[in-house]
Design an enzyme around this catalytic site. Structure first.
Site, PDB file in Angstrom:
ATOM      1  N   SER A  21       4.299   0.979  -2.805  1.00 25.36           N
ATOM      2  CA  SER A  21       3.058   0.670  -2.857  1.00 25.36           C
ATOM      3  C   SER A  21       2.901  -0.880  -2.729  1.00 25.36           C
ATOM      4  O   SER A  21       3.624  -1.560  -3.456  1.00 25.36           O
ATOM      5  CB  SER A  21       2.170   1.128  -4.135  1.00 25.36           C
ATOM      6  OG  SER A  21       0.968   0.604  -4.169  1.00 25.36           O
ATOM      7  N   GLY A  50      -2.282  -0.683  -4.028  1.00 27.92           N
ATOM      8  CA  GLY A  50      -3.248  -0.056  -5.181  1.00 27.92           C
ATOM      9  C   GLY A  50      -4.787  -0.286  -4.528  1.00 27.92           C
ATOM     10  O   GLY A  50      -5.339  -1.159  -4.116  1.00 27.92           O
ATOM     11  N   ASN A  73       5.885 -11.247  -8.228  1.00 29.05           N
ATOM     12  CA  ASN A  73       4.505 -11.233  -7.756  1.00 29.05           C
ATOM     13  C   ASN A  73       3.616 -10.965  -8.678  1.00 29.05           C
ATOM     14  O   ASN A  73       3.839 -10.434  -9.735  1.00 29.05           O
ATOM     15  CB  ASN A  73       4.451 -10.160  -6.457  1.00 29.05           C
ATOM     16  CG  ASN A  73       4.001  -8.867  -7.230  1.00 29.05           C
ATOM     17  OD1 ASN A  73       2.942  -8.686  -7.278  1.00 29.05           O
ATOM     18  ND2 ASN A  73       4.971  -8.015  -7.122  1.00 29.05           N
ATOM     19  N   ILE A  75      -0.116 -10.272  -7.617  1.00 24.82           N
ATOM     20  CA  ILE A  75      -1.338 -10.087  -6.580  1.00 24.82           C
ATOM     21  C   ILE A  75      -2.603  -9.736  -7.419  1.00 24.82           C
ATOM     22  O   ILE A  75      -3.516 -10.506  -7.174  1.00 24.82           O
ATOM     23  CB  ILE A  75      -0.856  -8.931  -5.809  1.00 24.82           C
ATOM     24  CG1 ILE A  75       0.263  -9.231  -5.019  1.00 24.82           C
ATOM     25  CG2 ILE A  75      -2.025  -8.814  -4.569  1.00 24.82           C
ATOM     26  CD1 ILE A  75       0.651 -10.358  -4.166  1.00 24.82           C
ATOM     27  N   CYS A 137      -0.899  -0.650 -14.739  1.00 26.19           N
ATOM     28  CA  CYS A 137      -2.123  -1.602 -14.963  1.00 26.19           C
ATOM     29  C   CYS A 137      -2.496  -1.589 -16.366  1.00 26.19           C
ATOM     30  O   CYS A 137      -2.323  -0.650 -17.010  1.00 26.19           O
ATOM     31  CB  CYS A 137      -2.977  -1.135 -13.847  1.00 26.19           C
ATOM     32  SG  CYS A 137      -3.283   0.687 -13.822  1.00 26.19           S
ATOM     33  N   THR A 202       7.562  -2.874 -10.949  1.00 27.44           N
ATOM     34  CA  THR A 202       8.128  -4.186 -11.098  1.00 27.44           C
ATOM     35  C   THR A 202       8.281  -4.276 -12.749  1.00 27.44           C
ATOM     36  O   THR A 202       7.689  -3.941 -13.428  1.00 27.44           O
ATOM     37  CB  THR A 202       7.409  -5.178 -10.597  1.00 27.44           C
ATOM     38  OG1 THR A 202       5.938  -5.455 -11.135  1.00 27.44           O
ATOM     39  CG2 THR A 202       7.323  -5.184  -9.160  1.00 27.44           C
ATOM     40  N   GLY A 226      12.863  -6.141  -5.920  1.00 27.87           N
ATOM     41  CA  GLY A 226      14.048  -6.484  -4.936  1.00 27.87           C
ATOM     42  C   GLY A 226      15.467  -6.068  -5.403  1.00 27.87           C
ATOM     43  O   GLY A 226      15.526  -5.517  -6.559  1.00 27.87           O
ATOM     44  N   GLY A 258      13.090   0.741  -6.234  1.00 34.73           N
ATOM     45  CA  GLY A 258      13.389  -0.526  -6.772  1.00 34.73           C
ATOM     46  C   GLY A 258      14.633  -1.000  -6.176  1.00 34.73           C
ATOM     47  O   GLY A 258      15.644  -0.509  -6.504  1.00 34.73           O
ATOM     48  N   GLY A 280      10.138  -1.433  -0.790  1.00 35.91           N
ATOM     49  CA  GLY A 280       9.123  -2.341  -0.765  1.00 35.91           C
ATOM     50  C   GLY A 280       9.917  -3.634  -0.413  1.00 35.91           C
ATOM     51  O   GLY A 280       9.564  -3.958   0.784  1.00 35.91           O
TER      52      GLY A 280
HETATM   53  C1  LIG Z   1       3.721  -7.736  -3.356  1.00 33.34           C
HETATM   54  C2  LIG Z   1       3.923  -6.517  -3.940  1.00 33.34           C
HETATM   55  C3  LIG Z   1       2.524  -5.689  -4.237  1.00 33.34           C
HETATM   56  C4  LIG Z   1       2.751  -4.476  -5.131  1.00 33.34           C
HETATM   57  N1  LIG Z   1       1.636  -3.784  -5.299  1.00 33.34           N
HETATM   58  C5  LIG Z   1       1.811  -2.606  -5.839  1.00 33.34           C
HETATM   59  C6  LIG Z   1       0.804  -1.707  -6.174  1.00 33.34           C
HETATM   60  O1  LIG Z   1      -0.538  -2.232  -5.743  1.00 33.34           O
HETATM   61  N2  LIG Z   1       0.642  -0.498  -7.182  1.00 33.34           N
HETATM   62  C7  LIG Z   1       1.840  -0.291  -7.425  1.00 33.34           C
HETATM   63  O2  LIG Z   1       1.943   0.687  -7.949  1.00 33.34           O
HETATM   64  N3  LIG Z   1       2.880  -0.897  -7.303  1.00 33.34           N
HETATM   65  C8  LIG Z   1       2.717  -2.085  -6.366  1.00 33.34           C
HETATM   66  N4  LIG Z   1       4.091  -3.031  -6.399  1.00 33.34           N
HETATM   67  C9  LIG Z   1       5.304  -2.541  -6.866  1.00 33.34           C
HETATM   68  C10 LIG Z   1       6.088  -1.689  -5.643  1.00 33.34           C
HETATM   69  O3  LIG Z   1       5.486  -0.475  -5.204  1.00 33.34           O
HETATM   70  C11 LIG Z   1       7.709  -1.320  -6.171  1.00 33.34           C
HETATM   71  O4  LIG Z   1       7.475  -0.477  -7.160  1.00 33.34           O
HETATM   72  C12 LIG Z   1       8.544  -2.527  -6.509  1.00 33.34           C
HETATM   73  O5  LIG Z   1       8.331  -3.486  -5.749  1.00 33.34           O
HETATM   74  C13 LIG Z   1       9.921  -2.177  -6.705  1.00 33.34           C
HETATM   75  O6  LIG Z   1      10.461  -1.670  -5.391  1.00 33.34           O
HETATM   76  P1  LIG Z   1      11.129  -2.832  -4.323  1.00 33.34           P
HETATM   77  O7  LIG Z   1      12.377  -3.655  -5.178  1.00 33.34           O
HETATM   78  O8  LIG Z   1      11.847  -1.996  -3.261  1.00 33.34           O
HETATM   79  O9  LIG Z   1      10.114  -3.818  -3.948  1.00 33.34           O
HETATM   80  C14 LIG Z   1       3.966  -4.067  -5.804  1.00 33.34           C
HETATM   81  C15 LIG Z   1       5.277  -4.745  -5.425  1.00 33.34           C
HETATM   82  C16 LIG Z   1       5.078  -5.966  -4.686  1.00 33.34           C
HETATM   83  C17 LIG Z   1       6.435  -6.785  -4.333  1.00 33.34           C
END
Ligand SMILES: Cc1cc2nc3c(=O)[nH]c(=O)nc-3n(C[C@H](O)[C@H](O)[C@H](O)COP(=O)(O)O)c2cc1C
Length: 320
Positions: A21, A50, A73, A75, A137, A202, A226, A258, A280
């Site tokens: 997401s 989201g 991040n 956002i 949240c 995150t 990341g 993750g 992500g």
């Molecule tokens: C820019 C950004 C925006 C994100 N927005 C959301 C969100 O709106 N809702 C949510 O549940 N997680 C959000 N996440 C978390 C990601 O869905 C994911 O759980 C997290 O980044 C770990 O995965 P990754 O290491 O592959 O990025 C966001 C992550 C990033 C980097």
């Protein structure tokens, strides 16, 4: 038989790969890419960024900062609100011909319920396959502490969403890693009737700009994603698989998220106990990452004459 076929309760997916997401937008980000059809074919489902009840402008800039092994991040859930989402963005998502899972965030239990009501009642929302409940949240009524840090609150949110969601709508509770024992909110979500779990969101973090001598992010703190967080995500998936019988026997599947950037990472998550995986941050670096991971997983299954379903949780041995 397709060795990558994956079942998340009632939803059968051709591939275990989901967008994480918030990292793949909600509308045209995929469609404008060269080779987008191939990318979409590598996915099992599309998870949106989201969505909230009302529009949100998001946090002040700077919102994204690179770190040595990942991304920070903040956002702040910028989005146009549920009504505009359903009217303007959902039809474009359905054109992807993938199951759509809508990630939802809210500041109170009541707001989660109202938001789910919109995603259930509105005519255009009938084809939504599932909801991913973001419990990372802040709970405004409780002074801003995240819902996910309090198992009792996780239970209340999941119950409220489950009560309003269509019966055939998959509900996935997305857990925060910013807790001492991940198994506690996971167990609360299961008790409250979640169909599946996803983890991790995150990890809370920050960075300082030594030039300006100030915090780098406009919001001071943000969430780390990341490669740096992969060991944490893997650990948490493994803990839930090991400790929760519903996860071990597949009644409540886990979506592992993750730091996944390669097929080997995805396979590690499956072996730790995940049924599907979300990608992500890696997608910001290489939009074809989904194709690479799908192809790598297929090759592995072919070479080892196996299927992902047979590998789920194998790292725990027969005793789990
Ligand atoms: C820019 C950004 C925006 C994100 N927005 C959301 C969100 O709106 N809702 C949510 O549940 N997680 C959000 N996440 C978390 C990601 O869905 C994911 O759980 C997290 O980044 C770990 O995965 P990754 O290491 O592959 O990025 C966001 C992550 C990033 C980097």
């Amino acid at each position: 038989m397709n060795p990558l076929e994956t079942r998340l309760k009632t939803l059968t997916l051709n591939s275990p790969l989901l967008t994480a997401s918030g990292t793949s937008g909600t509308t045209d980000e995929m469609a404008c890419l060269h080779g987008a059809r191939g990318i979409l074919r590598a996915l099992g489902a599309f998870v949106t960024k989201g969505v909230t009840l009302r529009p949100r402008p998001g946090n002040p800039e700077v919102r994204v900062v690179e770190t040595r092994a990942g991304l920070l991040n903040s956002i702040g859930l910028q989005n146009s609100g549920v009504k505009a989402f359903v009217r303007n963005e959902l039809p474009k998502l359905h054109a992807y011909r993938l199951p759509v899972i809508v990630n939802i965030s809210a500041g109170s239990v009541e707001e989660f319920a109202e938001l789910t009501g919109h995603l259930t009642r509105l005519d255009q929302a009938k084809r939504i396959a599932g909801l991913e409940i973001n419990v990372s949240c802040p709970n405004i009524a409780a002074g801003g502490a995240a819902f996910g840090a309090d198992p009792a609150m996780v239970g209340k949110v999941v119950r409220a969403v489950r009560k309003r969601a269509r019966r055939d709508m998959l509900t996935i509770t997305k857990l925060s890693p910013n807790v001492t024992r991940i198994v506690e909110p996971a167990a609360a979500a299961i008790e409250a009737g979640t169909d599946a779990l996803s983890m991790i969101n995150t990890l809370r973090g920050t960075a300082i700009d030594i030039g300006t001598r100030r915090f780098s992010l406009g919001n001071r703190t943000g969430g780390l994603s990341g490669p740096a967080i992969k060991p944490v995500g893997l650990y948490m998936v493994g803990e839930c698989f090991r400790a929760l019988p519903e996860c071990r026997d597949g009644r409540v599947p886990i979506v592992g998220i993750g730091g996944i950037a390669a097929w080997e990472d995805a396979l590690e998550y499956i072996m730790a106990g995940a049924t599907a995986v979300g990608v992500g941050t890696a997608w910001f670096v290489d939009p074809h990452v989904f194709v690479r991971i799908r192809d790598g997983l297929k090759r592995y299954c072919r070479e080892h004459k196996t299927a992902l379903a047979e590998l789920r949780g194998c790292a725990h041995g027969r005793q789990g």
